[in-house]
Structure formats: C-alpha cells, structure tokens
Design a protein around this motif. Structure first.
Motif, mmCIF file in Angstrom:
data_model
loop_
_atom_site.group_PDB
_atom_site.id
_atom_site.type_symbol
_atom_site.label_atom_id
_atom_site.label_comp_id
_atom_site.label_asym_id
_atom_site.label_seq_id
_atom_site.Cartn_x
_atom_site.Cartn_y
_atom_site.Cartn_z
ATOM 1 N N TYR A 3 25.132 -5.485 -3.065
ATOM 2 C CA TYR A 3 24.831 -6.429 -1.992
ATOM 3 C C TYR A 3 25.843 -6.252 -0.853
ATOM 4 O O TYR A 3 27.034 -6.105 -1.106
ATOM 5 C CB TYR A 3 24.882 -7.870 -2.508
ATOM 6 N N LYS A 4 25.370 -6.273 0.373
ATOM 7 C CA LYS A 4 26.237 -6.022 1.528
ATOM 8 C C LYS A 4 26.534 -7.258 2.361
ATOM 9 O O LYS A 4 27.525 -7.306 3.075
ATOM 10 C CB LYS A 4 25.617 -4.942 2.432
ATOM 11 N N THR A 5 25.661 -8.264 2.326
ATOM 12 C CA THR A 5 25.882 -9.502 3.068
ATOM 13 C C THR A 5 25.837 -10.651 2.079
ATOM 14 O O THR A 5 24.808 -10.882 1.446
ATOM 15 C CB THR A 5 24.826 -9.693 4.181
ATOM 16 N N ILE A 6 26.969 -11.353 1.960
ATOM 17 C CA ILE A 6 27.127 -12.374 0.936
ATOM 18 C C ILE A 6 27.373 -13.730 1.575
ATOM 19 O O ILE A 6 28.204 -13.856 2.477
ATOM 20 C CB ILE A 6 28.334 -12.042 0.040
ATOM 21 N N PHE A 7 26.660 -14.733 1.074
ATOM 22 C CA PHE A 7 26.985 -16.129 1.361
ATOM 23 C C PHE A 7 27.643 -16.680 0.101
ATOM 24 O O PHE A 7 27.130 -16.487 -1.007
ATOM 25 C CB PHE A 7 25.731 -16.950 1.658
ATOM 26 N N HIS A 8 28.758 -17.346 0.270
ATOM 27 C CA HIS A 8 29.445 -17.995 -0.847
ATOM 28 C C HIS A 8 29.550 -19.472 -0.508
ATOM 29 O O HIS A 8 30.113 -19.837 0.529
ATOM 30 C CB HIS A 8 30.830 -17.375 -1.049
ATOM 31 N N ILE A 9 29.010 -20.329 -1.346
ATOM 32 C CA ILE A 9 28.990 -21.768 -1.102
ATOM 33 C C ILE A 9 29.788 -22.458 -2.201
ATOM 34 O O ILE A 9 29.400 -22.422 -3.375
ATOM 35 C CB ILE A 9 27.547 -22.303 -1.055
#
Length: 126
Positions: A3-9
């Motif tokens: 994965y190249k674009t990560i959202f971390h919440i």
C-alpha cells in the motif's frame, strides 16, 4: 501488498507518532496521513481529496469509535472498497470476528515495541 497511501485513524498522539515512525522506517515511498478524529477522517474521505489505498483504524475512540466508522464507511458506495485494517489494543475474538464480518480485512493487536510494529506492518507496506 505494498500500500502506498495510508490513512491512520487513532485518537492517541503517542500511538500516531509510534505508527508514523514504523511506516517511515519501512518505506520512504509511502504517503502517510494521520487523524485523531474519525469524523474528520470520514469527511476527508468523502471529499475524495486524497483517496487512501488502506486505512489503519483504532477501535476505542471518542465521538465516532472504530466500529462505527467502519460501518459508516462501508455504506458509502465510493468508499466501501477501501481496505480497513483494525489496529487496536483490544483482542476479543468475538469483536475481531464481528469486525471482519462488517468489512475489516484484518485485525492487528497493537504491540508495545517499534520492532514488533514494523514486523506487523511489513506485509502491508513492502
């Protein structure tokens, strides 16, 4: 998976810093976006400014918890195919199974050390 674009919440700033350190050690090519508020993250997703390849999601958060966020995400047609990986200190088998039934592709228990986190994230980022 790479994965190249990560959202971390995650509502915990220390956990966000810990996660960011692990991501940066694994790959300089990853675009990483963190959110301490699930509602803000959902709004960013709806606007479609920066669609992520994957979302790493904590469960225990105020206002909108991780499970509620997952359920909302999966009802939005343009967002429902984004993979969601739960990253939580919880490890209740019933909860894990329920989240996977609701659309999470995996469940990772938060480790206490950076090396362990790097090892957990490696299959997703390389």
């Amino acid at each position: 998976m790479g994965y190249k674009t990560i959202f971390h919440i995650d509502d915990d700033d220390d956990d966000i810093d810990f996660f960011a350190t692990a991501v940066n050690q694994l790959s300089a090519a990853v675009s990483y976006f963190s959110f301490t508020n699930a509602g803000e993250a959902l709004q960013k997703l709806v606007t479609g400014e920066t669609p992520p390849d994957v979302i790493f999601l904590d469960l225990n958060m105020p206002v909108i918890n991780g499970q509620e966020f997952l359920l909302r995400l999966k009802t939005i047609e343009s967002l429902q195919d984004i993979p969601v990986i739960i990253l939580s200190s919880s490890s209740d088998p019933y909860t894990i199974e329920q989240l996977k039934t609701q659309g999470a592709i995996d469940f990772l228990t938060k480790p206490s050390g950076i090396k362990e986190l790097i090892n957990l994230l490696r299959p997703y980022l390389i």
